[in-house]
Design a protein around this motif. Structure first.
Motif, PDB file in Angstrom:
ATOM      1  N   PRO A  62       0.802  -1.231   0.000  1.00  0.00           N
ATOM      2  CA  PRO A  62       0.000   0.000   0.000  1.00  0.00           C
ATOM      3  C   PRO A  62       0.829   1.272   0.000  1.00  0.00           C
ATOM      4  N   LEU A  63       2.017   1.244   0.597  1.00  0.00           N
ATOM      5  CA  LEU A  63       2.858   2.435   0.583  1.00  0.00           C
ATOM      6  C   LEU A  63       3.262   2.809  -0.843  1.00  0.00           C
ATOM      7  N   VAL A  64       3.440   1.811  -1.675  1.00  0.00           N
ATOM      8  CA  VAL A  64       3.824   2.075  -3.066  1.00  0.00           C
ATOM      9  C   VAL A  64       2.620   2.601  -3.863  1.00  0.00           C
ATOM     10  N   ARG A  68      -0.993   6.795  -6.261  1.00  0.00           N
ATOM     11  CA  ARG A  68      -1.618   6.569  -7.554  1.00  0.00           C
ATOM     12  C   ARG A  68      -2.934   5.818  -7.443  1.00  0.00           C
ATOM     13  N   ARG A  69      -3.038   4.901  -6.500  1.00  0.00           N
ATOM     14  CA  ARG A  69      -4.260   4.115  -6.297  1.00  0.00           C
ATOM     15  C   ARG A  69      -4.583   4.098  -4.803  1.00  0.00           C
ATOM     16  N   PRO A  70      -5.028   5.214  -4.252  1.00  0.00           N
ATOM     17  CA  PRO A  70      -5.201   5.285  -2.792  1.00  0.00           C
ATOM     18  C   PRO A  70      -6.242   4.301  -2.254  1.00  0.00           C
ATOM     19  N   TRP A  71      -7.331   4.086  -2.994  1.00  0.00           N
ATOM     20  CA  TRP A  71      -8.353   3.176  -2.474  1.00  0.00           C
ATOM     21  C   TRP A  71      -7.926   1.726  -2.573  1.00  0.00           C
ATOM     22  N   ALA A 101      -1.205   4.893   8.628  1.00  0.00           N
ATOM     23  CA  ALA A 101      -1.580   6.296   8.764  1.00  0.00           C
ATOM     24  C   ALA A 101      -1.295   7.065   7.477  1.00  0.00           C
ATOM     25  N   LEU A 102      -0.198   6.743   6.801  1.00  0.00           N
ATOM     26  CA  LEU A 102       0.110   7.383   5.519  1.00  0.00           C
ATOM     27  C   LEU A 102      -0.934   7.030   4.468  1.00  0.00           C
ATOM     28  N   VAL A 103      -1.359   5.767   4.458  1.00  0.00           N
ATOM     29  CA  VAL A 103      -2.398   5.358   3.508  1.00  0.00           C
ATOM     30  C   VAL A 103      -3.711   6.077   3.820  1.00  0.00           C
ATOM     31  N   TRP A 151      -5.455  10.129   9.176  1.00  0.00           N
ATOM     32  CA  TRP A 151      -6.678  10.410   8.403  1.00  0.00           C
ATOM     33  C   TRP A 151      -7.117  11.861   8.594  1.00  0.00           C
ATOM     34  N   GLY A 152      -7.060  12.343   9.835  1.00  0.00           N
ATOM     35  CA  GLY A 152      -7.469  13.717  10.111  1.00  0.00           C
ATOM     36  C   GLY A 152      -6.585  14.740   9.417  1.00  0.00           C
TER      37      GLY A 152
END
Length: 381
Positions: A62-64, A68-71, A101-103, A151-152
């Motif tokens: 997911p970090l990668v 480009r594809r957050p969801w 948290a970054l995702v 997220w916040g």
């Protein structure tokens, strides 16, 4: 000396640079998380060790993908995050909570309403992990709080971006409005200068042509008026062009016209064949620059209309200084009728009066035509 203003370092990074940093972070997370499970120092059972290795791989991907594809990144990250909370194979802070948290930040920063669904999913995962630990909330509270904070921050970023875009749009509209206002102001100035001067020049040229053979002296005087009027018009045009080229160029030319220069206007109008009787009532006083220029231009345009349309040799200009306003009245006894459609003179006079917070009326009166304006004195209100 020119100053080289460079954007901050983070602003200079391109999308490819950020993608490379995400890849490096993903590799580091996978190595740090999987390292203790591979070197044999971990006391975890083989099954738990396998689950931990799988979690390391799933959480690194997911970090990668988060930019480009957050969801997609969120869909892969939530199970891995929940697995790390439920099994506690390795410390979950910061090895699982910070990447997640970054995702979560990337999802919320999109500004979509679905970001709240992502928050709900995070809270469900945290609650489920706490249930696995028999309600021991403190075990999962810290990593869950880290993800919620991420997220916040993403949501704040999205709101800031929307605000910045709205502010930029508002400023662009304000700039367009200022440009339009400036164009109208320049058009009014050009109309006032050109219309009055050309009216005088046309009348004098016509008269000079008619008397050239019979009265050379009169024709010569008409040519003198044409020369003086043309020179004055060029001076004002140069002043206006200078102001447009350089904000400091106003000092290079004559000051903007005001009622103090009314004598010259009266003389030019008289040279065009219309004698102007000026009546001043009240005690004259200095007017604000904008009011003074507008007053002069209104009188100038009214006299231009008298020269062009009234067909009368006389008119009267009355300037009355009231307590909080200056009243202007230009009256003639000519044949002027209702305003003709398509003209810009009366429109320009009304606009000038409105800019000063005043009002103007123009129309036929018994025996002639009258222009009356009231311009509030801004310094005395």
């Amino acid at each position: 000396m020119a100053i080289d203003v460079r954007p901050p370092l983070l602003r200079r990074l391109r999308p490819g640079h950020w993608f490379a940093l995400d890849c490096v972070a993903a590799v580091m997370v996978a190595l740090v998380w999987a390292g203790p499970l591979v070197d044999g120092h971990s006391e975890a059972e083989p099954v738990s060790r396998g689950v931990g290795l799988l979690g390391a791989a799933v959480l690194a991907v997911p970090l990668v993908l988060r930019r480009r594809r957050p969801w997609v990144a969120f869909g892969l990250g939530v199970p891995a995050f929940g697995m790390s909370l439920a099994t506690s194979v390795v410390p979950v802070v910061p090895l699982a909570s910070v990447p997640m948290a970054l995702v979560a930040y990337s999802v919320a920063a999109r500004g979509s309403r679905r970001a709240y669904a992502a928050l709900a999913a995070i809270l469900v995962v945290v609650a489920a992990a706490a249930a696995v630990w028999n309600g021991q909330w403190m075990t999962v509270l810290l990593p869950g709080a880290v993800v919620v904070i991420g997220w916040g921050v993403g949501l704040v970023r999205a709101q800031y971006r929307v605000y910045a875009e709205a502010l930029a749009t508002h400023r662009e509209r304000e700039a367009d409005a200022l440009v339009a206002d400036e164009r109208l102001r320049i058009a009014r100035e050009l109309h006032d200068v050109v219309a009055h001067s050309m009216s005088v020049i046309t009348v004098q040229a016509d008269m000079g042509r008619l008397v050239l053979d019979r009265k050379p002296a009169v024709a010569a005087a008409a040519l003198g008026v044409i020369e003086t009027t043309g020179r004055d018009a060029l001076t004002e045009l140069r002043r206006m062009l200078g102001v447009l080229r350089d904000t400091d160029s106003r000092d290079l030319f004559e000051p903007a016209p005001g009622l103090a220069r009314l004598d010259g206007l009266v003389a030019r109008t008289a040279a065009a064949g219309v004698t102007v009787d000026v009546v001043v009532r009240g005690t004259p006083r200095p007017l604000p620059a904008g009011v003074d220029v507008s007053a002069y231009r209104i009188v100038q345009e009214a006299l231009t209309n008298v020269v062009k349309h009234a067909g009368t040799p006389t008119c009267r200009v009355t300037i009355a200084y009231g307590e909080d306003a200056v009243l202007l009245t230009v009256t003639d006894d000519g044949r002027g009728g209702p305003p003709q459609p398509g003209g810009h003179g009366l429109v320009g006079m009304r606009e000038r009066a409105a800019l000063c917070g005043g009002e103007l009326r123009a129309g036929p009166v018994p025996g002639g035509f009258e222009v009356a304006a009231r311009l509030p004195d801004g310094d005395r209100r």
